[in-house]
Design a protein around this motif. Structure first.
Motif, short mmCIF file in Angstrom:
data_model
loop_
_atom_site.label_atom_id
_atom_site.label_comp_id
_atom_site.label_asym_id
_atom_site.label_seq_id
_atom_site.Cartn_x
_atom_site.Cartn_y
_atom_site.Cartn_z
N GLY A 47 -1.69 -0.97 -6.78
CA GLY A 47 -1.40 -0.01 -7.84
C GLY A 47 -0.06 -0.27 -8.53
O GLY A 47 0.81 -0.95 -7.99
N THR A 48 0.09 0.27 -9.73
CA THR A 48 1.34 0.17 -10.48
C THR A 48 1.47 1.42 -11.33
O THR A 48 0.51 2.16 -11.49
CB THR A 48 1.35 -0.99 -11.51
OG1 THR A 48 0.05 -1.52 -11.62
CG2 THR A 48 2.37 -2.01 -11.18
N ASP A 49 2.66 1.59 -11.93
CA ASP A 49 2.75 2.66 -12.90
C ASP A 49 2.38 2.11 -14.27
O ASP A 49 2.51 0.92 -14.56
CB ASP A 49 4.13 3.33 -12.91
CG ASP A 49 5.25 2.36 -12.86
OD1 ASP A 49 6.13 2.43 -13.72
OD2 ASP A 49 5.25 1.50 -11.94
N GLN A 82 3.36 10.50 -10.79
CA GLN A 82 4.29 10.28 -9.68
C GLN A 82 4.96 11.59 -9.36
O GLN A 82 5.33 12.34 -10.26
CB GLN A 82 5.36 9.27 -10.12
CG GLN A 82 5.07 7.84 -9.68
CD GLN A 82 6.08 6.87 -10.24
OE1 GLN A 82 7.19 7.27 -10.57
NE2 GLN A 82 5.66 5.64 -10.35
N ARG A 89 2.94 7.93 -14.71
CA ARG A 89 1.67 8.01 -13.99
C ARG A 89 1.38 6.70 -13.27
O ARG A 89 1.72 5.62 -13.73
CB ARG A 89 0.54 8.35 -14.96
CG ARG A 89 0.92 9.56 -15.82
CD ARG A 89 -0.27 10.18 -16.46
NE ARG A 89 -1.07 10.88 -15.49
CZ ARG A 89 -2.31 11.32 -15.75
NH1 ARG A 89 -2.85 11.11 -16.93
NH2 ARG A 89 -2.99 11.96 -14.83
N THR A 90 0.76 6.83 -12.13
CA THR A 90 0.48 5.67 -11.30
C THR A 90 -1.03 5.41 -11.27
O THR A 90 -1.81 6.35 -11.10
CB THR A 90 0.96 5.91 -9.85
OG1 THR A 90 2.34 6.25 -9.91
CG2 THR A 90 0.78 4.67 -9.02
N ARG A 92 -4.20 3.41 -9.45
CA ARG A 92 -4.60 2.76 -8.21
C ARG A 92 -6.07 2.42 -8.30
O ARG A 92 -6.85 3.16 -8.94
CB ARG A 92 -4.35 3.69 -7.02
CG ARG A 92 -3.21 3.27 -6.14
CD ARG A 92 -3.02 4.27 -5.01
NE ARG A 92 -2.06 5.32 -5.42
CZ ARG A 92 -0.73 5.15 -5.39
NH1 ARG A 92 -0.22 4.03 -4.96
NH2 ARG A 92 0.08 6.12 -5.76
#
Lengths: 300, 300
Positions: A47-49, A82, A89-90, A92
């Motif tokens: 995952g990342t933002d 987050q 926002r993240t 995934r």
DNA sequence: TCCATTCTCTGACTCTAGTCAGAGAAATGC
DNA sequence: GCATTTCTCTGACTAGAGTCAGAGAATGGA
């Protein structure tokens, strides 16, 4: 530039983009539009933002938002704020998203395999070797050398990695306190300078130059990240520092090194450095080198 | 297939498409949309008919028509009916179109140049050599070998080129009437077979195999077009014919050749053929070769 | 506390790059 | 001479890949 070389590069571009392009469409361009596929890939396992995602792919925020919405309704990703900064926002991958990403991965493998498949094993080996060479040289061409302050985060990153590597490679370990370390001021104008090599913005190497007023210029702390070796970066650092030393009116360049750094010793010799008697009492040095450099017409 | 090789090919694909893609957009993707640019390029200096254009680019007729209309209103091409078949229309570049095409050409040169530009001359030479290797091997992988009737237009094209080349290379010239020419029936099932190599659908080489009932299999008329040499095609023909001879239950393969064909002689030796005494009295032959082949389990 | 900034999202567009169905003109086969 | 085929063109669509201008929520700084 040589016209025959240009012609060959053009042929290469044509053949490669055609062949790889066709296979790319065949193996990867099936169901999912490439915008979504790229995003899915770039999100990665963990995952990342959204912000970072956008930055890496260079896309418009509205566009990314829409793509994510589409992946979300397809059940491939989850997007949530987050908890320490609820604007960010993240994203995934869900289990399903992970599986879809795995399929893209498999498709890439198949693509690569299908390039090799029609060849016999000798040809395969030659193709792979040539691809490796092309890849390395194209990568080498994108590395930039920038002068930075030795206190810059990229510089510090390189220096830490450099010291860590020395203490691993020297049989006796490496204790900075015992070494003749230039203080940062010596590698900062006007008393010196510090270069960082960057690949895609990431620091992958460094080299410092001391310019003492009453002694020859001296190269310190030259290091190349393991992932960026065999790109001719060491040689490039030496050439760049030589030019800069000359621009500052120095006629001699010198350096010391440890015998454990075998490839470096070879590099110095083949770059025109000659071994000389010890010019300092650096406890970690076994070899001292010196090179005469041509003075350029207009020292700064 | 070797996973390390796959990984390397993937790295190559990523780096090359990224780097070339970016430069492509920069140098070629400026004003004209790529559909139109491709068309402009493919029309060529001397014009073509629309049908052929469509075929070469694999595009829908309506789409091509619209693109041409757009190029026409921009004053880059003229479209007019052929006078012997007024359904077929011919496209030609105007002076302006030619100049625009020249710019595309220059852009391609610049793209190629900018790949080489950041490198020193040793690196350039290595990059170009590696690109050449990659290009040749990828091209080699797209060549197909098909069995055809020796009377097929592609077969005849190759044979004519073959004879033309022999008469040029033999110091005494080549007169088909003096040579031991197999009649076409000998290279056609059941008495033999004939292979044509094709690259992008164009014939680029041929090889015949005689399968006399009471004598060893014999290779005749093996030829590779000058533009398709150094692709390992000769070796591939030999391997293919060997397999087919074995599939027909033959344990020996033989051939004769002229000393003027030096590279061919080397190829035969390095492919396991051994020189033997003359087994025929072909006046143009200086060397006779033979190879034992392994019989496959299921002859057809 | 409140104003500016940061981050994401929505709506309304644009431009390429096609596809598909048919119409109309010219050529060909019988 | 007429039906069929070939070739090109037009109109009506579609999907992908973005761009641009705000709106609205959260946050940070004075």
């Amino acid at each position: 530039m040589d016209q025959a070389q240009i012609e060959l590069v053009r042929r290469f571009n044509r053949t490669v983009t055609e062949r790889v392009g066709v296979l790319h469409d065949h193996y990867l361009g099936r169901d999912r539009p490439i915008g979504e596929a790229r995003l899915l890939w770039e999100i990665g396992e963990h995952g990342t933002d959204v912000r970072r995602l956008r930055e890496r792919l260079g896309l418009d925020s509205g566009y990314v938002s829409r793509l994510l919405r589409s992946l979300e309704t397809a059940g491939l990703v989850t997007v949530e704020a987050q908890h320490d900064d609820r604007r960010v926002r993240t994203v995934r991958l869900t289990a399903e998203g992970r599986s879809e990403r795995g399929q893209l991965d498999a498709g890439s493998d198949e693509l690569a395999g299908s390039l090799l498949e029609p060849l016999n094993s000798a040809q395969r080996a030659r193709l792979v070797a040539a691809m490796d060479e092309v890849e390395r040289l194209l990568t080498a061409a994108t590395v930039t050398l920038d002068e930075v302050d030795p206190g810059h985060p990229d510089a510090r990153h390189c220096l830490e990695a450099y010291f860590a590597e020395l203490s691993e490679r020297f049989p006796t370990g490496f204790d900075p306190a015992r070494s003749l370390l230039p203080d940062a001021g010596e590698l900062r104008p006007p008393r010196g300078l510090f270069l960082v090599a960057r690949l895609h913005g990431e620091p992958v190497g460094c080299a410092g130059l001391k310019l003492p007023p009453d002694a020859p210029a001296e190269i310190k702390r030259m290091w190349v990240a393991p992932g960026a070796r065999r790109l001719g970066l060491g040689r490039r650092f030496l050439a760049e520092l030589e030019t800069r030393a000359a621009a500052h009116g120095r006629r001699t360049l010198r350096l010391d090194t440890n015998k454990a750094l075998t490839p470096a010793v070879g590099l110095y010799r083949s770059s025109g450095f000659e071994e000389v008697a010890a010019f300092n009492d650096e406890p970690y040095a076994h070899h001292w080198f010196e090179k005469r450099v041509a003075v350029t017409s207009s020292p700064e």
